[in-house]
Structure formats: structure tokens, C-alpha cells
Design a protein around this motif. Structure first.
Motif, mmCIF file in Angstrom:
data_model
loop_
_atom_site.group_PDB
_atom_site.id
_atom_site.type_symbol
_atom_site.label_atom_id
_atom_site.label_comp_id
_atom_site.label_asym_id
_atom_site.label_seq_id
_atom_site.Cartn_x
_atom_site.Cartn_y
_atom_site.Cartn_z
ATOM 1 N N GLU A 1 15.384 20.267 -15.055
ATOM 2 C CA GLU A 1 16.620 20.450 -14.310
ATOM 3 C C GLU A 1 17.300 19.095 -14.094
ATOM 4 O O GLU A 1 16.631 18.065 -13.942
ATOM 5 N N PRO A 2 18.626 19.087 -14.049
ATOM 6 C CA PRO A 2 19.332 17.825 -13.792
ATOM 7 C C PRO A 2 19.212 17.404 -12.328
ATOM 8 O O PRO A 2 19.525 18.177 -11.422
ATOM 9 N N VAL A 3 18.723 16.209 -12.086
ATOM 10 C CA VAL A 3 18.572 15.649 -10.743
ATOM 11 C C VAL A 3 19.139 14.231 -10.768
ATOM 12 O O VAL A 3 18.724 13.413 -11.596
ATOM 13 N N THR A 4 20.077 13.945 -9.887
ATOM 14 C CA THR A 4 20.682 12.617 -9.860
ATOM 15 C C THR A 4 19.757 11.617 -9.171
ATOM 16 O O THR A 4 18.900 11.990 -8.357
ATOM 17 N N ARG A 5 19.950 10.350 -9.507
ATOM 18 C CA ARG A 5 19.161 9.311 -8.855
ATOM 19 C C ARG A 5 19.470 9.243 -7.368
ATOM 20 O O ARG A 5 18.590 8.955 -6.559
ATOM 21 N N GLY A 6 20.727 9.500 -7.018
ATOM 22 C CA GLY A 6 21.092 9.477 -5.600
ATOM 23 C C GLY A 6 20.354 10.525 -4.797
ATOM 24 O O GLY A 6 19.899 10.262 -3.676
ATOM 25 N N GLU A 7 20.221 11.733 -5.364
ATOM 26 C CA GLU A 7 19.493 12.797 -4.660
ATOM 27 C C GLU A 7 18.033 12.419 -4.467
ATOM 28 O O GLU A 7 17.462 12.606 -3.375
ATOM 29 N N ALA A 8 17.405 11.878 -5.507
ATOM 30 C CA ALA A 8 16.007 11.468 -5.400
ATOM 31 C C ALA A 8 15.848 10.323 -4.404
ATOM 32 O O ALA A 8 14.888 10.298 -3.609
ATOM 33 N N ALA A 9 16.788 9.370 -4.420
ATOM 34 C CA ALA A 9 16.699 8.240 -3.493
ATOM 35 C C ALA A 9 16.849 8.704 -2.042
ATOM 36 O O ALA A 9 16.148 8.213 -1.143
ATOM 37 N N ARG A 10 17.748 9.637 -1.798
ATOM 38 C CA ARG A 10 17.912 10.163 -0.440
ATOM 39 C C ARG A 10 16.650 10.887 0.025
ATOM 40 O O ARG A 10 16.232 10.753 1.171
ATOM 41 N N ARG A 11 16.054 11.657 -0.872
ATOM 42 C CA ARG A 11 14.840 12.389 -0.487
ATOM 43 C C ARG A 11 13.704 11.414 -0.195
ATOM 44 O O ARG A 11 12.929 11.608 0.749
ATOM 45 N N ARG A 12 13.598 10.348 -1.012
ATOM 46 C CA ARG A 12 12.554 9.354 -0.778
ATOM 47 C C ARG A 12 12.770 8.640 0.561
ATOM 48 O O ARG A 12 11.838 8.484 1.353
ATOM 49 N N ALA A 13 13.993 8.196 0.827
ATOM 50 C CA ALA A 13 14.286 7.507 2.084
ATOM 51 C C ALA A 13 14.052 8.428 3.273
ATOM 52 O O ALA A 13 13.504 8.003 4.301
#
Length: 325
Positions: free
Chosen positions: A227-239
Motif C-alpha cells: 500500500e502507498p504510505v508517505t514518509r510524512g505519515e510514517a514520521a508522524r506515527r513514529r513521533a
């Protein structure tokens, strides 16, 4: 004027909440915490202080039922399965808490259950016997490893040798899984002699495989599935995952205001707030925490989880990747 009805309405205006988060309940817990913060309802750490029991996710075992039984009336309970139900579920619980008839029925049911308990003779203080004549509660040999129990699951001390070879009382205490800011499914069992912890064992409830993805790992698992996942979405989830852990740590350390600040930053990050707003607030919180000598004294040497230790402990998600970044 109905005094009971008026007092119940007053108590239901700002109820104290015991939050029980089970397996796969993270998304629901976050939604409940946002709603509780908006309403100004405090989260408490024990059933004795709670008016509402809010159960998020799946909870196996009898720990939640035991916590519910330990709550005194007036009380209400609600289960939140999905994040979108948080506000409506809390509304229902508040109405039930203020419902005189419902509270009287609950009190009558609890009284009837207590009266029918035949496992304990309150007049003598001795435990009852089963059909085989074996003692189920009360006195025993006092040396069994699990300790004795009184009615309602209250632990009773057994005897064991201390560091000097003396036989002293030893109390077995279970921490979790229903505790404020406690990881879902974690139970820490300790044996105490006075203020000395003799031994510790850890139990965890492992989530079964299912369609629902672990909340904090979700972006990476979706990306791995194509599935397409943006780096911004992953970074927000990590933070947000790190801020959630920080809020838990500060809550356990007793710094309530800082814990609230960390959780609000977490919620803003998950809600899509601009980085230009989040970064300055995060930096202010970091400076505030670094200046605290008490926090440094409480946490010095704790919480360091490198990549190898995370793998050994079976830690996954953003917490496991923190040591590698």
C-alpha cells in the motif's frame, strides 16, 4: 427535592476514570484520552478512586472484572471498541452514573452477591471448606509459593527467608494489567518483604493474529503489503509513538502536567498539525524535562533500549527502531 438525585448529577459532572486498555485497544485508548482531556475528566490510578471504568480493546482474563468489583458505587462501566465510539460511549456512561434507579439496582445486586458468598465465614475469620474438606481460604501452611488469598482476591502474606536467613512475612503483589499509564497486557508479579523486592516475574498477553493491524506499526506493515504510505505519515506515527511512551513515563513518575503536555503533542501530531507548530512546542517540553533534577534522579540509567536489547526482549515498532536512529 431529591437529594440523592442531585448528588449523583453533581458526581457525574466530572467523574474520575479508570482506563483499562487491552490488546489491540491503542487506537480506542487514544480517542478516549482525547475526549477525556476535552471534557476535563481526570484519569485515576486505582479502582478505589474511580467512578467510571472505560475498557478499550480486548481484555482476556478476570483482571478487568476484579477492578470493576473493587469500584464502590455509584459507578458505571463502558466498553469502547473503535475510536469513533469514544464520545458516545462516555456520554452513555455519564448518564448511567447519574441514573438513580440504575445505581440502586447495581447496589442491590452487589449486596446480594456479597450475601451469597459462602467461601468465607465473616464471624470467625476462617476460610470455608469445600466438599473434600480442604481449606480454600484463611489459614494454611503459609509456605506455598503463591501466597494465601482472602475473599475478593486480596493477598495474604506467607513466610519466606530474608537475606539474613530469618523467616519473615512475604506478600505477593501483581502490578497490572489495569493500571494508569500501564502497557496493555503486561503483568509484573513481585514478592515483597517489607520494602524489599525479593523476586520479580513478568507476564505478557500476546495478541492473536487478525485483520486489525497493530496501531503503532500500521504504516510500515501497510507499506510492506504494497500500500502507498508517505514518509510524512510514517514520521508522524513514529513521533506520536515516542510521545505516547514519554507521556506514560511521566505519568508513572508522578509529573502529571508534563504528561498531559506530551499527550497533547502526541494528539496534535496524529491529527496532522503543522510541523512548524509542533517542533517549538516539543523543544519547550524537552527543555523543561532536561531542567528537572528530580526527573533525572528518578530515571537515570533507565529506559536505554539499544537495538540488541530490543530484539532480545521482543520489542517491536518505533520503540525497537529508536536505538538504531
Amino acid at each position: 427535592m431529591d437529594l440523592t438525585r442531585s448528588l449523583l448529577r453533581f458526581a457525574a459532572g466530572r467523574p474520575h476514570v479508570l482506563l483499562a486498555c487491552g490488546i489491540r485497544g491503542t487506537a480506542a485508548r487514544l480517542a478516549v484520552e482525547v475526549e477525556l482531556d476535552r471534557r476535563g475528566w481526570p484519569i485515576v490510578g486505582s479502582p478505589a478512586d474511580a467512578d467510571l471504568l472505560v475498557v478499550c480493546g480486548r481484555n482476556e482474563g478476570d483482571e478487568v472484572e476484579r477492578s470493576w468489583a473493587d469500584m464502590s458505587g455509584p459507578r458505571a462501566r463502558v466498553d469502547v471498541g473503535i475510536p469513533g465510539d469514544a464520545a458516545r460511549a462516555l456520554d452513555r456512561a455519564q448518564l448511567r452514573l447519574a441514573d438513580v434507579d440504575a445505581q440502586r439496582r447495581d447496589a442491590s445486586a452487589r449486596s446480594a452477591a456479597a450475601a451469597s458468598d459462602e467461601d468465607w465465614d465473616g464471624r470467625t475469620g476462617h476460610g470455608a471448606h469445600d466438599d473434600d474438606g480442604d481449606r480454600r481460604a484463611g489459614h494454611g501452611d503459609g509456605d506455598h509459593e503463591g501466597g494465601m488469598e482472602m475473599p475478593g482476591g486480596l493477598p495474604m502474606a506467607d513466610r519466606a527467608e530474608d537475606r539474613d536467613g530469618l523467616r519473615l512475612d512475604r506478600l505477593h503483589v501483581a502490578l497490572g494489567p489495569v493500571l494508569c499509564a500501564w502497557p496493555a497486557g503486561l503483568v509484573v508479579r513481585v514478592a515483597l518483604q517489607g520494602d524489599v523486592v525479593q523476586c520479580v516475574s513478568v507476564e505478557t498477553v500476546v495478541a492473536e493474529e487478525g485483520e486489525e493491524l497493530p496501531f503503532w506499526n500500521e504504516p510500515w506493515l501497510r507499506a510492506a503489503a504494497g500500500e502507498p504510505v508517505t514518509r510524512g505519515e510514517a514520521a508522524r506515527r513514529r513521533a506520536s509513538a515516542h510521545l505516547d511512551s514519554l507521556g506514560r513515563l511521566l505519568a508513572v513518575a508522578g509529573w502529571h502536567d508534563a504528561a498531559v503536555d506530551a499527550r497533547r503533542l502526541r494528539d496534535q501530531a496524529l491529527g496532522g498539525a503543522a510541523a512548524g507548530r509542533l517542533v517549538p512546542r516539543g523543544e519547550r517540553l524537552a527543555r523543561r524535562l532536561r531542567r528537572s533534577r528530580a526527573l533525572r534522579w528518578l530515571t537515570d540509567g533507565l529506559g536505554v533500549l539499544d537495538e540488541a536489547a530490543a530484539a532480545t526482549a521482543g520489542v517491536s515498532g518505533p520503540a525497537a527502531r529508536a536505538g538504531a536512529t
